[in-house]
Design a protein around this motif. Sequence first.
Motif, PDB file in Angstrom:
ATOM      1  N   ALA A 197      41.909  28.984  31.075  1.00  0.00           N
ATOM      2  CA  ALA A 197      40.576  30.007  31.335  1.00  0.00           C
ATOM      3  C   ALA A 197      40.376  29.868  32.680  1.00  0.00           C
ATOM      4  O   ALA A 197      39.031  29.908  33.085  1.00  0.00           O
ATOM      5  CB  ALA A 197      39.608  29.446  30.532  1.00  0.00           C
ATOM      6  N   LEU A 198      41.118  29.630  33.627  1.00  0.00           N
ATOM      7  CA  LEU A 198      40.812  29.503  35.079  1.00  0.00           C
ATOM      8  C   LEU A 198      39.955  30.720  35.704  1.00  0.00           C
ATOM      9  O   LEU A 198      39.163  30.724  36.402  1.00  0.00           O
ATOM     10  CB  LEU A 198      42.071  29.241  35.835  1.00  0.00           C
ATOM     11  N   GLY A 199      40.527  31.907  35.003  1.00  0.00           N
ATOM     12  CA  GLY A 199      39.848  33.071  35.575  1.00  0.00           C
ATOM     13  C   GLY A 199      38.555  33.562  34.885  1.00  0.00           C
ATOM     14  O   GLY A 199      37.846  34.516  35.085  1.00  0.00           O
ATOM     15  N   GLN A 200      38.194  32.900  33.682  1.00  0.00           N
ATOM     16  CA  GLN A 200      36.839  33.212  33.040  1.00  0.00           C
ATOM     17  C   GLN A 200      35.691  33.101  33.666  1.00  0.00           C
ATOM     18  O   GLN A 200      35.494  32.060  34.245  1.00  0.00           O
ATOM     19  CB  GLN A 200      37.066  32.457  31.502  1.00  0.00           C
ATOM     20  N   GLN A 201      34.872  33.914  33.595  1.00  0.00           N
ATOM     21  CA  GLN A 201      33.433  33.662  34.169  1.00  0.00           C
ATOM     22  C   GLN A 201      32.362  34.059  33.013  1.00  0.00           C
ATOM     23  O   GLN A 201      32.598  35.037  32.511  1.00  0.00           O
ATOM     24  CB  GLN A 201      33.195  34.549  35.536  1.00  0.00           C
TER      25      GLN A 201
ATOM     26  N   VAL B  84      33.691  37.667  30.981  1.00  0.00           N
ATOM     27  CA  VAL B  84      34.377  38.430  31.982  1.00  0.00           C
ATOM     28  C   VAL B  84      35.544  37.618  32.701  1.00  0.00           C
ATOM     29  O   VAL B  84      35.469  36.505  33.184  1.00  0.00           O
ATOM     30  CB  VAL B  84      33.467  38.778  33.264  1.00  0.00           C
ATOM     31  N   ILE B  85      36.631  38.286  32.367  1.00  0.00           N
ATOM     32  CA  ILE B  85      37.950  37.486  32.804  1.00  0.00           C
ATOM     33  C   ILE B  85      38.486  38.518  33.966  1.00  0.00           C
ATOM     34  O   ILE B  85      38.870  39.737  33.567  1.00  0.00           O
ATOM     35  CB  ILE B  85      39.023  37.525  31.618  1.00  0.00           C
TER      36      ILE B  85
ATOM     37  N   PRO C 121      22.372  41.974  46.911  1.00  0.00           N
ATOM     38  CA  PRO C 121      22.859  41.457  45.821  1.00  0.00           C
ATOM     39  C   PRO C 121      23.423  39.961  45.586  1.00  0.00           C
ATOM     40  O   PRO C 121      24.037  39.705  46.720  1.00  0.00           O
ATOM     41  CB  PRO C 121      23.676  42.522  45.268  1.00  0.00           C
ATOM     42  N   GLY C 122      23.358  39.077  44.621  1.00  0.00           N
ATOM     43  CA  GLY C 122      24.036  37.779  44.389  1.00  0.00           C
ATOM     44  C   GLY C 122      25.239  38.077  43.843  1.00  0.00           C
ATOM     45  O   GLY C 122      25.384  38.381  42.699  1.00  0.00           O
ATOM     46  N   GLN C 123      26.373  37.938  44.570  1.00  0.00           N
ATOM     47  CA  GLN C 123      27.622  37.978  44.295  1.00  0.00           C
ATOM     48  C   GLN C 123      28.414  36.726  43.993  1.00  0.00           C
ATOM     49  O   GLN C 123      28.437  35.894  44.675  1.00  0.00           O
ATOM     50  CB  GLN C 123      28.605  38.839  45.203  1.00  0.00           C
ATOM     51  N   LEU C 124      29.063  36.481  42.703  1.00  0.00           N
ATOM     52  CA  LEU C 124      29.548  35.287  42.543  1.00  0.00           C
ATOM     53  C   LEU C 124      31.154  35.170  43.051  1.00  0.00           C
ATOM     54  O   LEU C 124      31.898  36.232  42.839  1.00  0.00           O
ATOM     55  CB  LEU C 124      29.742  35.116  40.979  1.00  0.00           C
ATOM     56  N   LYS C 125      31.302  33.998  43.495  1.00  0.00           N
ATOM     57  CA  LYS C 125      32.709  34.180  44.276  1.00  0.00           C
ATOM     58  C   LYS C 125      33.754  33.825  43.389  1.00  0.00           C
ATOM     59  O   LYS C 125      34.963  34.053  43.509  1.00  0.00           O
ATOM     60  CB  LYS C 125      32.819  33.041  45.359  1.00  0.00           C
ATOM     61  N   GLY C 126      33.485  33.212  42.198  1.00  0.00           N
ATOM     62  CA  GLY C 126      34.390  32.485  41.202  1.00  0.00           C
ATOM     63  C   GLY C 126      34.777  31.247  41.534  1.00  0.00           C
ATOM     64  O   GLY C 126      34.629  30.846  42.490  1.00  0.00           O
ATOM     65  N   PRO C 127      35.224  30.369  40.444  1.00  0.00           N
ATOM     66  CA  PRO C 127      35.476  28.889  40.519  1.00  0.00           C
ATOM     67  C   PRO C 127      36.669  28.912  41.465  1.00  0.00           C
ATOM     68  O   PRO C 127      37.685  29.578  41.420  1.00  0.00           O
ATOM     69  CB  PRO C 127      35.657  28.549  39.271  1.00  0.00           C
ATOM     70  N   LYS C 128      36.861  27.915  42.311  1.00  0.00           N
ATOM     71  CA  LYS C 128      37.960  27.548  42.948  1.00  0.00           C
ATOM     72  C   LYS C 128      38.747  26.730  42.476  1.00  0.00           C
ATOM     73  O   LYS C 128      38.404  26.040  41.331  1.00  0.00           O
ATOM     74  CB  LYS C 128      37.539  26.716  44.236  1.00  0.00           C
ATOM     75  N   SER C 129      40.178  27.052  42.287  1.00  0.00           N
ATOM     76  CA  SER C 129      41.195  26.161  41.527  1.00  0.00           C
ATOM     77  C   SER C 129      42.571  26.149  42.507  1.00  0.00           C
ATOM     78  O   SER C 129      42.851  27.004  43.246  1.00  0.00           O
ATOM     79  CB  SER C 129      41.604  26.852  40.441  1.00  0.00           C
ATOM     80  N   GLU C 130      43.029  24.857  42.253  1.00  0.00           N
ATOM     81  CA  GLU C 130      44.105  24.713  43.195  1.00  0.00           C
ATOM     82  C   GLU C 130      45.286  25.508  42.820  1.00  0.00           C
ATOM     83  O   GLU C 130      46.229  25.918  43.716  1.00  0.00           O
ATOM     84  CB  GLU C 130      44.537  23.109  42.716  1.00  0.00           C
ATOM     85  N   LYS C 131      45.467  25.803  41.332  1.00  0.00           N
ATOM     86  CA  LYS C 131      46.559  26.709  41.046  1.00  0.00           C
ATOM     87  C   LYS C 131      46.440  28.102  41.620  1.00  0.00           C
ATOM     88  O   LYS C 131      47.308  28.876  42.281  1.00  0.00           O
ATOM     89  CB  LYS C 131      46.722  27.206  39.560  1.00  0.00           C
TER      90      LYS C 131
END
Length: 580
Positions: A422-426, A402-403, A346-356
């Motif tokens: 919204a850093l955690g929003q996907q 999805v948060i 399955p393709g799993q999204l890692k989520g966006p990278k953020s400095e915070k």
Amino acid sequence: MGKKGKREKKGKGAEKTAAKMEKKVSRRAKKEEEDLEALIAEFQSLDAKKTQVTESSCPPPSPRLNGSLSAHPEKDELILFGGEYFNGQKTYLYNDLYVYNIRKNSWSKVEIPNPPPRRCAHQAAVVPTAGGQLWVFGGEFASPNGEQFYHYKDLWVLHLATKTWEQIKASGGPSGRSGHRMVACKRQLIIFGGFHESARDYIYYNDVYAFNLDSFTWSKLAPSGIGPAPRSGCQMATTPEGSIIIYGGYSKQRIKKDVDKGTLHTDTFLLKTEGAGKEEDKWSWSRLNPSGVKPTPRSGFSVAIGPNNRSLLFGGVHDEEEEESIEGDFFNDIYFYDIGKNRWFPGQLKGPKSEKRKRRRGRQAEAEGAGDEIEKEPPQGPVEIVKEVVAEDGTVMTIKQVISGPAEEKERSESEEEEDGALGQQVEPCPRSNAMLAVKHGVLYVYGGMFEVGDRQFTLSDLYSVDLHKMEEWKVLVEMDPKAQEWLEESESDEEEDDMEGAEGGEEEEESSEEESEDEGGSEEQHPSVQPDEKHADYLSRTEQYWIKLARSNMGPDAKEKKVVKVAHAMAKTFYEDSV
């Protein structure tokens, strides 16, 4: 008689039965197709009036499914051709051509004289010859009431450099069909499967044809070995060695009068050229048993070839079929098939990278040295939020967000949450089937498709992308336009349907849709005044299952039932208050 002899006898019997069925279907379909040929010819005469190539900027294409989306072999462009749209009363077929500029995130409509007739469920394949060619085979045309079908067996090529359509007339090709699959393999187009349907009968195919791109000739392949059962809508991919892999698909058979039983195929086959491609007219079937995590059974999924010798599968629907009804669970997941390793995952999204996020992980000793592994782990305690948009007819459409984040982030102060925004929003595409896919520079693009809620069909016109190398997040390139959503119940209009209006589509159809939506809006304003506190409970009791189904379709199968019901009730309340 030995086992081999029994298998051969059984195979010959099946071939005779299939041949008889094909003749039966052909006879019954002939009359239907003669009726539709006149309509198709009229549309072609209208297209013939276009004598010049024009290209103009335009809004995103209207909602549709079962079209084709192809990546230009030399430019950063995607090419959208054909498709269909159903508004509850009429079926619209398209043969318009759109080009999406990836760098500019803009659409243009290209008018080219003498295009192929309107169609859907066709197949398109791109080859890099002479500045790029888009080959189109087969597909179907439907009457406006969706009860009669014409299945094409024509072959067309769009010369991308000169912007000209050309019909290739060569004998010995496949019979008329839709739902088949076609890939470019070396200097050939290989076609497998599909189906042909009339008002009362249908037949599914498992034959294989090859079209030679040098000699412009057809040949029917006769592979040795036991191949796939007849089916449509399968996954078809080529290997670097010139072999072909078939996975899944759908077929149905009649179990008694007016009752059909569908089959979701989950098997995998390899169609291989014997002699390492030196004798390309000799092919053989063999069955594969892939390892890994296989896709759950489904139909209506979309396919594309990704980077790193992988094919991919997106979305689809699993129908729970009963004798008088069909209920479907729609998907928006991605599965990869590693062709070299014969393995699904399955393709799993890692989520966006953020400095915070990195700094927060740095403050936690247990997270030090974990690097990107933390991002790869599934987030704890995901919260699913539904964004509501209201169509002109009053229907609430929803887009799922999805948060996600570590469980301890729930305890952060409100100021921290506002700071992070919204850093955690996907955001991801809502579950759907029959979408159009293309991959360019390792990025997957998903356009349109449909999902159902009860008896209503929602046809989409949004565009999403995800980088298959990074697998971090989906990006919304074109949001769904709620104004484009239209659904007409059969009882809403007693007027006779105009065949020309119903099947032509295009700009005239969009204008009429807006007018109809405005009329519907006016009727809602005349809704009798009622007291919400007196009538809302009664309305909810009558429509609760509709809204729960809509909420679940957008929130996904993993959403908690309590959350789904809560969102459904909120949607129903909003719709009710707006309507009264």
